[in-house]
Design a protein around this motif. Structure first.
Motif, short mmCIF file in Angstrom:
data_model
loop_
_atom_site.label_atom_id
_atom_site.label_comp_id
_atom_site.label_asym_id
_atom_site.label_seq_id
_atom_site.Cartn_x
_atom_site.Cartn_y
_atom_site.Cartn_z
N PHE A 120 0.83 -1.21 0.00
CA PHE A 120 0.00 0.00 0.00
C PHE A 120 0.87 1.26 0.00
O PHE A 120 0.54 2.25 -0.67
CB PHE A 120 -0.94 -0.02 1.20
CG PHE A 120 -1.81 1.20 1.31
CD1 PHE A 120 -2.59 1.62 0.23
CD2 PHE A 120 -1.86 1.93 2.49
CE1 PHE A 120 -3.40 2.75 0.34
CE2 PHE A 120 -2.66 3.05 2.61
CZ PHE A 120 -3.43 3.47 1.53
N ALA A 121 1.98 1.22 0.73
CA ALA A 121 2.91 2.35 0.72
C ALA A 121 3.41 2.59 -0.71
O ALA A 121 3.55 3.73 -1.15
CB ALA A 121 4.09 2.09 1.66
N GLY A 122 3.64 1.50 -1.45
CA GLY A 122 4.02 1.63 -2.85
C GLY A 122 2.92 2.25 -3.70
O GLY A 122 3.18 3.06 -4.59
N ASP A 123 1.67 1.89 -3.41
CA ASP A 123 0.53 2.48 -4.12
C ASP A 123 0.45 3.98 -3.87
O ASP A 123 0.17 4.76 -4.78
CB ASP A 123 -0.78 1.82 -3.68
CG ASP A 123 -0.90 0.37 -4.12
OD1 ASP A 123 -0.22 0.01 -5.10
OD2 ASP A 123 -1.65 -0.38 -3.48
N LEU A 124 0.66 4.37 -2.60
CA LEU A 124 0.63 5.80 -2.27
C LEU A 124 1.74 6.55 -2.97
O LEU A 124 1.54 7.66 -3.48
CB LEU A 124 0.74 5.99 -0.75
CG LEU A 124 -0.46 5.54 0.08
CD1 LEU A 124 -0.16 5.71 1.58
CD2 LEU A 124 -1.72 6.32 -0.29
N LEU A 125 2.94 5.96 -2.99
CA LEU A 125 4.06 6.61 -3.68
C LEU A 125 3.72 6.84 -5.14
O LEU A 125 3.90 7.95 -5.67
CB LEU A 125 5.32 5.76 -3.56
CG LEU A 125 6.51 6.25 -4.41
CD1 LEU A 125 7.00 7.60 -3.92
CD2 LEU A 125 7.63 5.22 -4.41
N ARG A 126 3.20 5.82 -5.82
CA ARG A 126 2.84 5.98 -7.23
C ARG A 126 1.75 7.02 -7.42
O ARG A 126 1.75 7.77 -8.40
CB ARG A 126 2.40 4.63 -7.81
CG ARG A 126 3.58 3.67 -8.06
CD ARG A 126 3.12 2.41 -8.78
NE ARG A 126 2.35 1.53 -7.91
CZ ARG A 126 2.90 0.64 -7.08
NH1 ARG A 126 4.21 0.52 -6.99
NH2 ARG A 126 2.13 -0.13 -6.33
N MET A 127 0.81 7.08 -6.47
CA MET A 127 -0.25 8.09 -6.54
C MET A 127 0.35 9.50 -6.52
O MET A 127 -0.03 10.37 -7.33
CB MET A 127 -1.22 7.91 -5.36
CG MET A 127 -2.33 8.94 -5.29
SD MET A 127 -3.42 8.69 -3.86
CE MET A 127 -2.35 9.27 -2.51
N TYR A 128 1.29 9.74 -5.62
CA TYR A 128 1.89 11.07 -5.52
C TYR A 128 2.78 11.38 -6.73
O TYR A 128 2.80 12.52 -7.22
CB TYR A 128 2.70 11.19 -4.23
CG TYR A 128 1.83 11.17 -2.99
CD1 TYR A 128 0.76 12.06 -2.86
CD2 TYR A 128 2.06 10.27 -1.96
CE1 TYR A 128 -0.05 12.04 -1.74
CE2 TYR A 128 1.25 10.24 -0.84
CZ TYR A 128 0.20 11.12 -0.73
OH TYR A 128 -0.61 11.10 0.38
N LEU A 129 3.49 10.38 -7.23
CA LEU A 129 4.33 10.60 -8.42
C LEU A 129 3.46 10.95 -9.63
O LEU A 129 3.80 11.84 -10.42
CB LEU A 129 5.17 9.36 -8.71
CG LEU A 129 6.24 8.99 -7.67
CD1 LEU A 129 6.97 7.71 -8.09
CD2 LEU A 129 7.24 10.12 -7.48
N ARG A 130 2.33 10.26 -9.77
CA ARG A 130 1.45 10.54 -10.91
C ARG A 130 0.74 11.89 -10.75
O ARG A 130 0.51 12.60 -11.74
CB ARG A 130 0.44 9.41 -11.07
CG ARG A 130 1.11 8.13 -11.59
CD ARG A 130 0.21 6.93 -11.53
NE ARG A 130 0.89 5.73 -12.02
CZ ARG A 130 0.46 4.50 -11.85
NH1 ARG A 130 -0.68 4.29 -11.22
NH2 ARG A 130 1.15 3.46 -12.31
N PHE A 131 0.38 12.22 -9.52
CA PHE A 131 -0.23 13.54 -9.28
C PHE A 131 0.76 14.64 -9.64
O PHE A 131 0.40 15.63 -10.30
CB PHE A 131 -0.65 13.65 -7.81
CG PHE A 131 -1.16 15.03 -7.44
CD1 PHE A 131 -2.33 15.53 -7.99
CD2 PHE A 131 -0.46 15.83 -6.55
CE1 PHE A 131 -2.80 16.79 -7.66
CE2 PHE A 131 -0.91 17.09 -6.21
CZ PHE A 131 -2.09 17.57 -6.76
N ALA A 132 2.02 14.48 -9.21
CA ALA A 132 3.05 15.47 -9.52
C ALA A 132 3.22 15.61 -11.03
O ALA A 132 3.36 16.73 -11.56
CB ALA A 132 4.37 15.07 -8.87
N GLU A 133 3.18 14.49 -11.73
CA GLU A 133 3.31 14.53 -13.18
C GLU A 133 2.14 15.29 -13.82
O GLU A 133 2.32 16.08 -14.75
CB GLU A 133 3.36 13.10 -13.73
CG GLU A 133 3.59 13.01 -15.22
CD GLU A 133 3.65 11.57 -15.71
OE1 GLU A 133 3.85 11.37 -16.93
OE2 GLU A 133 3.49 10.64 -14.89
#
Length: 358
Positions: A120-133
């Motif tokens: 889940f921590a990995g899911d959150l990281l990807r969420m923030y990376l995609r939001f930043a993009e």
């Protein structure tokens, strides 16, 4: 309220004159400071001018309505618009967070739930990376500790704007509300009987500090080196390249093992340490000033959650604002604006209510 606006308009006009003077730009640091303040005041100036214009429109429509009743509709529309602009002005005059324009270091840590929490921590990281993009920010993973199944036990990422940002649209201005415990409800990949489990991951967001903002004495640091662990390249588990820095006066610790060299890991750990020290100093100052700032949750305890991600119902719920939507898949793909905006609006409303009480 309007006396304060008139003063800000005068300041805005003065700044416009000064910034038009070429000699001011000889001192780049001062010019940037003036330009930043000018950008902060521009929305107030623009909104106030529109507010005054609606007043003139209302008066003109009422005069015309005395001869032609059809103009009454225009007068009512202008009155409604003026009420909207009045509320916009009130919100614009709410004191801004001085860190709103800063870049941030965002950390995600697995908590209760073992391997599922790390996933889940990995899911959150990807969420923030995609939001930043999506919003055009730059990201840089500073340090990470991966789990066996491809999740993250902990990961730190720097998030930066590409150039300047509109007031209220900086990285800290938007991401500061993400700090806290995020709870997930779903059937884990490790679950063989299809049962829904609950686990949690913690997010910590700190404004990234410049070297000049935080004074760190070499004698106050204990620097330990050790071998990197977890998935990685050839240097992992073969050299003492990982670095852990402890700030002895406060006990704050920062570490990094992602880079190949000990020097690079030390530089990255110092970035994290500076940001944590700045955040700690600001929180202490706010406590002394009795400023009721909403604190971020530092322990990954499911009972102190700020948000729940419910996979079976495709639902995301923010427990601070009451926001709820059924597009969890889109949110995890970086569509975070509506969730964050609910926090921005709630924070502004609270500040406005506090200002009116005073």
């Amino acid at each position: 309220m309007f006396e304060a606006v008139e003063e800000l308009l005068a300041e805005h006009a003065d700044l416009e004159t000064r910034l038009a003077d070429p000699s001011v730009h000889a001192d780049q640091a001062n010019a940037r400071k003036l330009a930043k303040r000018y950008a902060e005041l521009t929305p107030i100036t623009r909104t106030y001018r529109a507010w005054k214009q609606t007043g003139e429109d209302i008066e003109a429509a009422r005069e015309l309505a005395a001869e032609d009743p059809e103009f009454l509709a225009e007068a009512k529309a202008a009155e409604a618009r003026r009420e909207e602009l009045t509320e916009e002005l009130r919100l614009l005059l709410v004191p801004r967070d001085p860190n709103d324009d800063k870049d941030v270091i965002l950390e995600v840590k697995a908590g209760e739930g073992g391997e599922e929490s790390a996933l889940f921590a990995g899911d959150l990281l990807r969420m923030y990376l995609r939001f930043a993009e999506r919003v055009g920010w730059k990201t840089e993973i500073i340090d990470s500790n991966e789990s066996d199944l491809g999740g993250y036990k902990d990961v730190s990422v720097a998030v930066k704007t590409k150039g300047g940002a509109e007031p209220g649209q900086g990285v800290w201005a938007r991401l500061k509300y993400e700090g806290g415990v995020h709870r997930v409800q779903r059937v884990p990949a490790t679950e063989s009987q299809g049962r829904i489990h609950t686990s949690a991951a913690g997010v910590l967001v700190t404004p990234e500090a410049e070297e000049v903002e935080v004074e760190i004495h070499a004698n106050d640091l204990r620097i330990d080196v050790y071998r990197s662990s977890g998935p990685g390249g050839q240097s992992v588990n073969t050299t003492d390249s990982a670095v852990r820095i402890t700030h002895l006066p406060t006990g704050i610790v920062a570490s990094c093992q992602n880079e190949k060299s000990q020097l690079q890991n030390k530089e990255q750990a110092m970035r994290i340490l500076r940001s944590r020290l700045l955040a700690a100093a600001q929180e202490e100052a706010e406590r002394e000033a009795s400023d009721a700032r909403r604190s971020q949750v530092r322990t990954v305890d499911r009972s102190e959650r700020i948000r729940t991600y419910n996979f079976p119902e495709n639902r995301i719920s923010d427990h601070r604002t009451g926001f709820k939507s059924y597009n969890l898949d889109q949110v995890l793909d970086g569509d975070l604006n509506a969730v964050i905006q609910s926090c921005v609006d709630a924070d502004a409303a609270a500040k406005l209510a506090a200002a009116q009480e005073n």
